[in-house]
Design a protein around this motif. Structure first.
Motif, PDB file in Angstrom:
ATOM      1  N   LEU A 146      -7.400  -0.101  -8.830  1.00 49.46           N
ATOM      2  CA  LEU A 146      -6.150  -0.187  -8.086  1.00 49.46           C
ATOM      3  C   LEU A 146      -5.850  -1.638  -7.712  1.00 49.46           C
ATOM      4  CD1 LEU A 146      -3.847   1.315  -6.650  1.00 49.46           C
ATOM      5  CD2 LEU A 146      -5.280   1.418  -4.625  1.00 49.46           C
ATOM      6  N   ILE A 150      -2.727  -3.952  -9.090  1.00 47.36           N
ATOM      7  CA  ILE A 150      -1.723  -4.537  -8.185  1.00 47.36           C
ATOM      8  C   ILE A 150      -1.691  -6.053  -8.356  1.00 47.36           C
ATOM      9  CG2 ILE A 150      -1.202  -4.935  -5.742  1.00 47.36           C
ATOM     10  CD1 ILE A 150      -2.107  -2.063  -5.213  1.00 47.36           C
ATOM     11  N   THR A 174       2.351   1.010 -10.535  1.00 47.76           N
ATOM     12  CA  THR A 174       2.030   0.791  -9.112  1.00 47.76           C
ATOM     13  C   THR A 174       3.242   1.084  -8.225  1.00 47.76           C
ATOM     14  OG1 THR A 174       2.381  -1.550  -9.604  1.00 47.76           O
ATOM     15  CG2 THR A 174       0.113  -0.819  -9.394  1.00 47.76           C
ATOM     16  N   SER A 231      -6.222  -4.398  -2.002  1.00 47.64           N
ATOM     17  CA  SER A 231      -5.083  -3.884  -2.779  1.00 47.64           C
ATOM     18  C   SER A 231      -3.801  -4.081  -1.986  1.00 47.64           C
ATOM     19  CB  SER A 231      -5.255  -2.397  -3.073  1.00 47.64           C
ATOM     20  OG  SER A 231      -6.483  -2.178  -3.707  1.00 47.64           O
ATOM     21  N   TRP A 235      -0.699  -6.625  -2.775  1.00 47.68           N
ATOM     22  CA  TRP A 235       0.684  -6.122  -2.881  1.00 47.68           C
ATOM     23  C   TRP A 235       1.623  -6.998  -2.053  1.00 47.68           C
ATOM     24  CZ3 TRP A 235       2.845  -1.892  -5.510  1.00 47.68           C
ATOM     25  CH2 TRP A 235       4.199  -1.694  -5.232  1.00 47.68           C
TER      26      TRP A 235
END
Length: 1990
Positions: A146, A150, A174, A231, A235
């Motif tokens: 993940l 990202i 995503t 993560s 982002w």
């Protein structure tokens, strides 16, 4: 449903997720293009895993039931057929696991099964514990995937520069996840998962194992949380969160708490940073090209509700759990609002932006800067993330730049507070409570923040605005522009802040400001600016009257204060003998002053550490003299802390070698460490006292650490040789003694207030030792005791410090003991896996210890050698033996085990593991230690498992990467990867070294073989099978096997070529060593299918590392060769067949593709195949494509172009620096050469030399580069040689060792053709390296031999020879091409390379053999053909090929002749033999005699003949009972064979006689040295060296044969040949007669006789004597005498062979060798018949030469017709007399008659046998197997040999044997018929004389018995005279004799015999010789006998 209920043995909670992570990692981080497509598939498949992040499959009753029944009914497992019953215990564990993690029962069961499968990777853990690890590892894989997905998005902060397609894919995916509430899920998980909670649950269910397991589980859980938080952070770095998500994040942060020390944990930090990036708008100012797009997506600008929601949430008065955190968020929001208010879009948000001031105030009230320092900077992970640092930097700088009024307020407030403090100090009242320290905190924050710069960003540059124009490009600011361009506004504001804060600085802020400057001076450019600032500050105020009261922040002020302190304190400098010194008066410096001084010294240290200019400028400043002042202060009584700072500062100065040298002298002068005792001084002074008295009692050691640091720096910069000269023995020794005896040895026993300091001290002192030993090179002078003069007396000089350390390490000294116990302590601490104070320093100290041991092991060889040569009295022991000593702590010899245990910790301390591997590798070189080591390693099972696990873990390491060179040390991760890689290399080298030693050795133990039992009994298994642990062999194989199933081939060969090469080498060594070969090859074949999977990817091509690729292939091919040989021997046909076809097929294989790529291609291929015939019919054979990769050309380095150095001398120096490295290459030691050359340059004197120095150094550099290039060329050539040898051995094994029927004959020939042509093309190219030629020549030899064999066997199998297509399966054109290339190769080798040509001559002989006609059976019919038929018969394939071959050979003309003849005449023995053989072969096919002419005319023939003279002596030595090597014999035989070939033509024979061949041989003495046959000599047991008699025959027979050929060739018109041979016979008459008289008629003797009688029959003749007419009378008489003797011996020999001895000899032969009786008997029969034929021919010639008419003929036989004892044993009465008289008188005619009868009988016997054999040959296929076996028996040696031969082969052998039999019978028939004819002729001549012309004498004239017993004397002149007179013999015949003769003859020569004789003529003579000759003679004899009496 049943299908879904099947269990996935890879565990759905782990296996697929691991695969997912590997794909994501491959596609995003490793940029593998092929992974993108796969990623798309996997993301679709795993989408639910991401949507319901970390959700486990739920439990269900149905699953529970199914699992419960698994022990009785079984359960289906995916990929396996049927169901499997599982043990009850496993199911119990599955239910526990299911409850523990709250997962479905099937999932739990899968985890356990996977745990069981993975168990070997986790030694010491049960399957349950492994399942726990796998569970969390699966979670981590999802989290990592993940995070990486990202991170791959495009956005505002960073980019990974991936392909657009990939970014689009991940962004889409995503975005989808985010819209499904990813943020809230992550926040929930971060709050829910906690290590303590998980551990409590696991603890309850006993789910935790040993310390390592606990650490691994806790690490996995922590990493999961971290990855989830990261993560979110990643982002927000790239794209903003939605309103709800932002509020959720803020909500989460409200509840966050700090750790015990007030800092945030790394997960919370990530979330805080995520929020700060959410609120970040600073990117707007950067003006990148996508700014507009980013602004569109920014909710701060586009959504008013977003701003309002966040604003109200942050303005909310409710306090957070961490008010400081709330303050940071408020400050960030305030700054964002301030930026927004300045944007045009911000006008809509006025209601919010107004509040920025209020927010900032609230933030300040919440101690925002204090929290940022303690909470954010205090977190360890902060400094590891570049984007955290950048965000905080922007936060601080934005506050200073955007809110200048706030900053001003803070300053005013601070000034106010300073005044209050000042007043309260003066009035001695309490400090006011309302003091705020905001500015203080801000400055300290800036100082702290910029002083750590892990990434080298030098962000602090924004605070410095360059005022002067920059001359140095290196000193530009953070903006990149022209030097005089105006700096950005922000930079101006910030630099103003720095300057203004320093103006009129209140004393309360003084220390904070210095700390801030220290932070801002961190970096090479920053330090320069800061130095300038402090300089200008002083200069501006220097016009003040006192010159001191200038700015308190300036160099002027600082150094002035220091000098004042020094002045002040020096006054009360105590007498060292005063007791009060121990409690120094501290009235000089208050605590506050101390802090100020410390801060200043730290600032100074920072600046001079970074800026060399500052260092030199300050040091050389005449007024300040900082070094002197500091050293002065060190002697005063100031607190140790300050002294430590002073020492650190001096160390920073000491970084410049110029300063270091003077610093040493100053140190010595000031006696900081007392090295000279004043006379009468009772007690030591200086630092030693401070350590023992002050620091020990305070239990703190800053001063000692400072001193070690200073020494360490100075030792590196310059090493003083004559330090302290004049006052003491000069040198470093006192310092070393202090460090060793006062610091290092007592360190474990001292008390420490701060536990970590113990290890800091150890680390600091060991660092010095390490540097000293590292720079020490043992010199001969170190071992000679030199003396120095000291105050008028001679004292011994000190040795270099490195020598002293070596001495201590090579003795059982306290220092070595402490190092070893430190290692033991270190590994014990590491085994706890718990953090403890000082862990970093302990690891560093341990590393220094390991380096010391490694260096000592490395240098000890040289050290000990020099010590021995110097004969000094020092005693030392090798370190490897000391390491086997007993440890005082554990009472066991476990030092080496402790060192090896560091490998187990390679994940946490890779460098220690690296050094450990290095040490073990050095120790492994000593064979005597290996045995002990194996015992130590296996002594304790737990330790043994751990050690094995350690080695395996190092080899298995995924992160290891082959680094290019040392230059990328800046990147820590790369450095660690490189170290891990080097560790693997060392371990493999350790294995390779050990495998060469005797068993048991370390390698066998580490690779998993038996060390307690014989190695060959090992049964290797996959890890985990039968409790087999995972060994290094498994690790090596898994390294090599990665990627073999893909198209690209083994990954390792590309990524780490050197490592792969060593792995292949280990495998090869295991397969090649007889002990390990069996188990290894079985395992590789069955479990791994290793060789096939690797060979199919050959050739490996690595453009940048050709050498490694070649080496990898070499080891692999050598292993393949062994495998082929072994499988062939063991008859494992399918294995051999697979490999053979893989290597040799030229049809494309359908690759089994693992990645499903092939489907499409297969279809297109079949379509195209249908349309265009044969488009992809052929591919290159694997063997040939490997050959293509081996470059034969080698670029050689050019010659050195030197201006200053002498080339020859430089070459000499280079060769002196050469040594043989581990791989066996001779290379030059570049470092050593560099030292020698630099020393040479330094030795030059004078001004000119100094001026030339740069040019000289440049030339030195070019020499070194040249040498490096030479080394590379040598390595490259060596690799090519190795690869070519391996290729050759593989080819040879394929063609010779594999069963021949695996490769059909036609294919075989085509393969050999391709290989030969390719090899030649490569080796004949212009630039082929000569070093590779010998190997190629060897390969060519083998290949040609194989080709020849293949063609011959194909012809023998009777496929027939069609003249059209050429020969066999290979076309003539191909054969011609091969011949041409072969001859080109011979010519291109030129004058040198004679040994190499030996191979090529061998090849040529094999090649020419192809066109040789095989032996054909003599059917006795061919003669019937008319001559015309023979002439018009079509040319057969053999002749055609031979003719064409000759044409090609002759097209090369004289150049080829020259080379071959030259090699035949001199040079290496083998080459000479082969060249002679080649000449022989060519002469035999050269019908035009071109070559013969050349050999005769060019003088080579004469040279050959003359070389015979030297051979005589050599051959004489061979007849000794114990002979030297037989080379001369072989050469002699080859020469004779060639001369015999030359003599076969008339002109050749004449030429030989002209060259004086016979004359040469007459002079030989070796012929007269006949060995004694009765004397039994020791036989050579192998039977290879023949007995002396046999050796003698090997010398004699070729000469006799040569004579025979000469006699035959020089026909009757050239009698000189016969005359010369007669001379030879006469010259060696004694020998010849001895041989003719030979008693023991063995096979060899018979051969001699057959040749000798042949010569005698042609030369010992009256006609020959007449030819040699020029001899005088005496000589003539002598010759006649000899000839008479020869005649007598011949006749007596005839009577032996024709009569008595014949049967006896044949019987004897049968008894002597019953096995070979048939063979032996045949040979003997032929030889005897040959002797008889020769003697009868002799008789016939004598008769003919004596006279044409019978009446004048001589008589050779007496009238008696009594036959020798016949077969029937009749006529015994005469037998005795006949034999007894043989030697004294003429043999009787009866002998001739007897011979005639026998021959006639034999003839029929032979004829019968000949016919039978012919019949068998014609019906060979119908023969019964027994007969076939019997026929083969003679040709196959050894019992049971026939059984092993395949039937095809057996038929061939039988055929060959039959042809042999037929031909030997044909020969016997010819001899018999010849004997019959000559016997008849002799009979007729004698009868005619006796019965017609003889006048009988009267018996009365003679004495009784005189007829029988004549005197020997008369005999010699009697009837046997060679002069042709009838002599006296005729008068002796009485009438009675004649009557008897007639009657006996009539009786013997009866009808039966006559019929027989005529039948012989009918059967044989018709086709063969004079027809009706026998008939005529029989008729005449009959006529004589029937004549009436006269």
């Amino acid at each position: 449903m049943a299908a879904q209920m099947a269990v996935n043995s890879g565990a759905s909670l782990w296996g697929p997720l691991k695969e997912l992570w590997e794909t994501v990692d491959g596609a995003v981080l490793r940029r593998q293009t092929e992974s993108v497509h796969l990623l798309d598939l996997l993301l679709k498949k795993h989408k639910t895993n991401f949507l319901s992040l970390f959700k486990n499959p739920p439990k269900s009753a149905e699953q529970r039931e199914k699992v419960r029944k698994a022990s009785t009914e079984g359960i289906a497992i995916q990929g396996q057929q049927g169901s499997r019953l599982l043990p009850e215990q496993l199911l119990k564990e599955a239910f526990i696991l299911s409850d523990l993690f709250d997962i479905g029962e099937l999932a739990a069961l899968e985890l356990l099964l996977a745990g069981e499968q993975q168990q070997p990777h986790f030694p010491g853990l049960t399957r349950g514990l492994v399942a726990v690890l796998l569970y969390w590892d699966g979670k981590l894989c999802v989290a990592n995937s993940l995070r990486t997905l990202i991170q791959s998005r495009q956005g505002k902060t960073f980019t990974l520069e991936l392909s657009g397609e990939l970014v689009a894919l991940t962004t889409r995916f995503t975005d989808d996840l985010m819209s499904h509430g990813l943020t809230k899920r992550i926040l929930t998980l971060v709050s829910e998962i906690s290590v303590t909670r998980e551990f409590e649950r696991l603890q309850k269910e006993r789910g935790l194992g040993n310390e390592k397991h606990r650490k691994e589980v806790s690490d996995l859980i922590k990493e999961c949380r971290q990855a989830l938080a990261d993560s979110l952070f990643s982002w927000t770095c790239q794209s903003p969160l939605t309103r709800d998500d932002t509020l959720a994040l803020i909500g989460h942060l409200e509840t966050v708490t700090a750790q015990a020390d007030g800092s945030l944990d790394s997960v919370s930090l990530a979330l805080v940073m995520a929020l700060l990036y959410c609120l970040d708008v600073s990117f707007i100012e950067q003006g990148t090209e996508d700014r507009e797009d980013l602004l569109q997506t920014l909710p701060l600008l586009t959504e008013k509700q977003y701003v309002s929601a966040v604003h109200s949430r942050l303005m909310d008065g409710q306090a957070w759990k961490l008010p400081g955190l709330q303050a940071v968020c408020r400050l960030a929001w305030a700054l964002s609002l301030r930026v927004l208010s300045q944007l045009p879009q911000g006008s809509a948000l006025v209601e919010f932006t107004e509040a920025d001031e209020a927010l900032a105030d609230q933030a300040l009230l919440g101690d925002v800067f204090l929290f940022m320092k303690e909470g954010i900077l205090g977190c360890e992970s902060f400094a590891q993330e570049e984007f955290y640092i950048r965000r905080l930097h922007s936060l601080i700088t934005d506050f200073l730049a955007l809110m200048p009024m706030k900053v001003k307020q803070l300053r005013n407030r601070a000034d106010e507070d300073a005044r209050l403090v000042h007043m309260s100090l003066q009035m001695d009242s309490e400090l006011p409570s309302s003091l705020r320290k905001d500015l203080d905190h801000l400055m300290i924050l800036i100082g702290e923040f910029y002083s750590k710069d892990t990434f080298g960003l030098e962000l602090g540059l924004e605070f410095w605005c360059p005022t002067e124009s920059l001359q140095h490009t290196a000193l530009q600011g953070s903006y990149l522009g022209m030097a005089l361009q105006r700096p950005p506004h922000k930079q101006v504001v910030l630099s103003k802040f720095v300057r203004q804060m320093g103006d009129l600085l209140p004393s309360t802020l003084y220390i904070s400001y210095l700390r801030m400057l220290k932070g801002l001076a961190n970096g090479p450019q920053c330090a320069h600016y800061c130095f300038s600032l402090l300089k200008t500050n002083g200069a501006m105020h220097s016009d003040n009257i006192q010159g001191v009261s200038g700015s308190p922040v300036s160099w002027e002020h600082f150094f002035h204060s220091l000098m004042l302190y020094h002045e002040n304190l020096r006054r009360d400098f105590p007498n060292p003998d005063n007791a009060q010194y121990r409690h120094p008066p501290l009235r000089g410096i208050t605590q506050r002053e101390l802090d100020g001084l410390t801060s200043f010294l730290q600032l100074l240290t920072t600046i001079i550490t970074w800026s060399e200019n500052a260092r030199l400028a300050l040091c050389e400043h005449p007024q300040w003299t900082p070094v002197v002042v500091m050293l002065g202060l060190l002697q005063c009584s100031v607190p140790p802390v300050l002294k430590a700072e002073l020492l650190h500062c001096l160390a920073a100065f000491g970084k410049s070698p110029e300063i270091a040298a003077s610093l040493w002298q100053s140190l010595e002068y000031t006696q900081i460490l007392q090295t000279v005792r004043a006379p009468g001084q009772r007690q030591a002074a200086g630092i030693e006292v401070e350590l023992n008295e002050i620091e020990s009692s305070c239990e703190e050691y800053p001063l000692t650490r400072g001193f070690c640091h200073l020494t360490s720096t100075l030792v590196e910069s310059s090493m003083p040789v004559n330090l302290g000269a004049g006052l003491r023995v000069p040198g470093f020794q006192p310092y070393l003694n202090f460090l060793r005896d006062s610091v290092f040895l007592p360190f474990p026993t001292r008390a420490y207030r701060r536990p970590a300091e113990k290890w800091e001290v150890a680390d600091a002192v060991l660092e010095v030792f390490h540097k000293l030993l590292r720079d020490y090179e043992p010199q001969p002078s170190d071992f000679v005791q030199e003396m120095v003069e000291l105050q008028g007396e001679q004292v011994p000089a000190d040795k270099p410090p490195g020598h002293s350390i070596m001495f201590h390490l090579l003795n059982d000294s306290p220092m070595l003991a402490l190092c070893l116990s430190l290692l033991e302590e270190g590994v014990r601490q590491l085994d706890t896996y718990a953090p403890f104070p000082g862990k970093k320093h302990l690891e560093s100290a341990v590393l220094h210890c390991l380096c010391l041991l490694d260096l000592a092991l490395q240098k000890e060889v040289m050290f000990m050698d020099l010590l021995r040569e110097s004969q000094s009295s020092l005693l030392v022991s090798p370190l490897e033996q000391l390491l086997q000593g007993v440890s005082p702590q554990t009472r066991r010899a476990d030092h080496i085990v402790n060192i090896a245990r560091y490998l187990y910790h390679s994940s946490s301390s890779p460098e220690a593991a690296f050094q450990s591997a290095k040490i073990l590798r050095r120790i492994a070189n000593y064979p005597n230690i290996q045995n002990r080591l194996v015992g130590d390693f296996t002594h304790d099972q737990a330790v043994s498992d751990k050690l094995m696990a350690g080695f395996v873990e190092c080899l298995d390491n995924e992160e290891a990467e082959e680094g290019t060179d040392k230059e990328d040390d800046s990147d820590l991760q790369k450095k660690v990867s490189r170290i891990r890689h080097e560790t693997q290399i060392h371990i493999l080298n350790l294995l390779i070294t050990s495998l060469e030693l005797k068993t048991p050795n370390l390698a066998l133990y580490l690779l998993g073989y038996e060390v307690k039992k014989p190695v060959s009994t090992t049964n290797l298994q996959d890890p985990g099978v039968l409790g087999c642990p995972r060994s290094c062999l498994h690790a090596i194989l898994s390294l090599l096997q990665r990627g073999t199933e893909k198209r690209s081939g083994p990954v390792l060969t590309q990524q780490a070529p050197h490592l792969a090469e060593l792995c292949y080498q280990v495998i090869y060594q295991l397969c090649a060593c007889p002990d390990t070969s069996g188990p290894t090859m079985r395992y590789l074949r069955t479990s791994q299918d290793f060789l096939f999977s690797h060979l199919q990817h050959l050739p490996f091509v690595l453009p940048e590392n050709q050498i490694a690729a070649l080496s990898q292939m070499s080891w692999l091919m050598k292993t393949a060769a062994i495998e082929l040989r072994v499988t062939s021997l063991n008859r494992q046909r399918s294995h051999t067949q697979r490999l053979v076809s893989l290597l040799l097929d030229d049809q494309p294989h359908t690759q089994h593709s693992a990645d499903g790529e092939s489907g499409m291609e297969e279809e297109t291929r079949s379509v195209s195949g249908f349309l265009h015939f044969d488009t992809v019919s052929k591919v290159r054979r694997k063997l040939l494509s490997v050959l293509d990769v081996i470059e034969f050309s080698q670029d050689m380095p050019e010659l050195l172009q030197l201006d200053f150095f002498e080339r020859t001398q430089i070459e000499q120096v280079i060769s002196n620096c050469e040594h043989v490295n581990e791989q066996g290459h001779t290379v030059c030691n570049v470092k050593l050469l560099h030292r020698v050359l630099v020393a040479e340059v330094n030795a030059l004197q004078g001004m000119a030399a100094i001026g030339q120095r740069p040019l000289l150094m440049e030339e030195v550099n070019s020499i070194l580069q040249q040498v490096v290039e030479r080394n590379r060329v040598r390595r490259s050539l060596s690799a090519k040689r190795h690869a070519l040898r391996s290729w050759r051995s593989l080819v040879e094994t394929l063609l010779t060792a594999c069963p021949s029927d695996l490769i059909p004959a036609d294919d075989r020939q085509l393969i050999i053709r391709d290989l030969l042509l390719d090899l030649h093309d490569k080796v004949l190219s212009e630039d082929a390296a000569g070093e590779l030629m010998p190997i190629v020549a060897g390969a060519v030899f083998t290949l040609t031999a194989q080709l020849s064999q293949s063609v011959l066997s194909e012809q023998q199998q009777g496929t027939g020879v069609e003249a059209s297509s050429g020969f066999a399966s290979i076309a003539n054109s191909a054969l011609h091409l091969i011949l041409r290339k072969l001859l080109d190769f011979i010519l291109c080798t030129g004058g040198g390379y004679q040994r190499l040509r030996a191979h090529l001559y061998g090849s040529l002989l094999y090649y020419l053999q192809i066109a040789q006609k095989p032996e054909e059976p003599d059917t006795l019919q061919t003669a019937g053909k008319a001559m015309w038929e023979r002439l018009t018969a079509p040319e057969d394939g053999f002749s055609k090929l031979q003719r064409e071959n000759l044409a090609i050979i002759e097209s090369y003309g004289q150049s080829l002749m020259e080379v071959v003849c030259r090699d035949a005449c001199d040079g290496h023995e083998i080459s000479r033999m082969l060249a002679l053989a080649v000449l022989d072969r060519i002469l035999s096919i050269d019908r035009q005699n071109q070559w013969l002419l050349y050999v005769c005319n060019s003088g080579y023939l004469r040279s050959l003949v003359e070389s015979l003279r030297q051979d005589d002596v050599a051959l004489q030595s061979l007849l000794a009972p114990q002979p030297p090597p037989l080379k001369p014999l072989y050469i002699y035989e080859s020469k004779m064979a060639l001369l015999t070939r030359v003599a076969k033509t008339g002109q050749g024979a004449v030429e030989l006689l002209r060259c004086g061949l016979v004359a040469q041989l007459i002079e030989w003495q070796v012929f007269d040295m006949v060995p004694d046959s009765t004397h039994r000599v020791m036989r050579d047991p192998s039977g290879f060296i023949p007995s002396p008699l046999d050796r003698y025959r090997q010398i004699l027979l070729p000469t006799l044969r040569l004579f025979q050929v000469i006699l035959t060739s020089t026909t009757m018109n050239h009698q000189q040949g016969a005359a010369q041979v007669l001379q030879w016979l006469v010259f060696h008459a004694d020998t010849v007669q001895a041989l003719l008289r030979c008693q023991e008629l063995s096979m060899g003797a018979l051969q001699e006789l057959s040749l000798l009688t042949g010569l005698v029959s042609k030369t010992a003749l009256p006609a020959v004597l007449e030819m040699a007419g020029e001899v005088n009378g005496a000589t003539l008489l002598e010759f006649q005498g000899h000839i008479g003797r020869f005649q007598r011996h011949c006749l007596s020999l005839l009577s032996r062979l024709a009569g008595s001895e014949r049967e006896r000899l044949l019987k004897q032969a049968e008894i002597a060798a019953p096995g070979e009786s048939v063979e032996r008997r045949e040979e003997m029969e032929v030889a005897m018949q040959q002797v008889c034929a020769n003697i009868m021919e002799y008789c016939q010639t004598l008769l003919l030469q004596s006279s044409a008419q019978a009446q004048f003929s001589i008589c050779l036989f007496s009238t008696s017709v009594s036959e020798p004892a016949g077969r029937d044993g009749g006529r015994t009465d005469l037998s005795s007399t006949v034999t007894s008289m043989t030697h004294s008188r003429a043999p009787s005619l009866g002998l001739v008659l007897y011979l005639l009868k026998n021959s006639a009988t034999d003839f029929f016997r032979f004829h019968q046998s000949h016919r039978q054999s012919l019949g068998k040959l014609q019906s060979l296929d119908q023969l019964p197997p027994e007969e076939l076996k019997e026929l083969c028996q003679g040709l196959v040696s050894g019992p049971g040999g026939v059984e092993k031969i395949p039937s095809v082969q057996r038929n061939l052998l039988a055929k060959r044997r039959l042809v042999q039999l037929i031909n030997s019978r044909a020969k016997l028939l010819a001899l018999c018929s010849y004997v019959i004819e000559t016997c008849l002729f002799v009979l007729w001549r004698h009868l005619e004389y006796y019965l017609l012309h003889c006048t009988p004498t009267d018996p009365k004239d003679l004495l009784p018995g005189a007829g029988l017993f004549r005197s020997r004397l008369e005999d010699s002149f009697g009837g046997l005279q060679a002069s042709g007179g009838r002599g006296l013999g005729q008068t002796r015949v009485t009438q009675q004799d004649l009557d008897l003769l007639k009657s006996d003859m009539a009786a013997s020569f009866g009808e039966a015999l006559q019929r027989k004789l005529l039948e012989v003529e009918g059967l044989y003579s018709q086709v063969r010789s004079r027809y009706t000759f026998i008939q005529a003679l029989v008729r005449r004899i009959r006529g004589l006998l029937q004549q009436p009496k006269s």
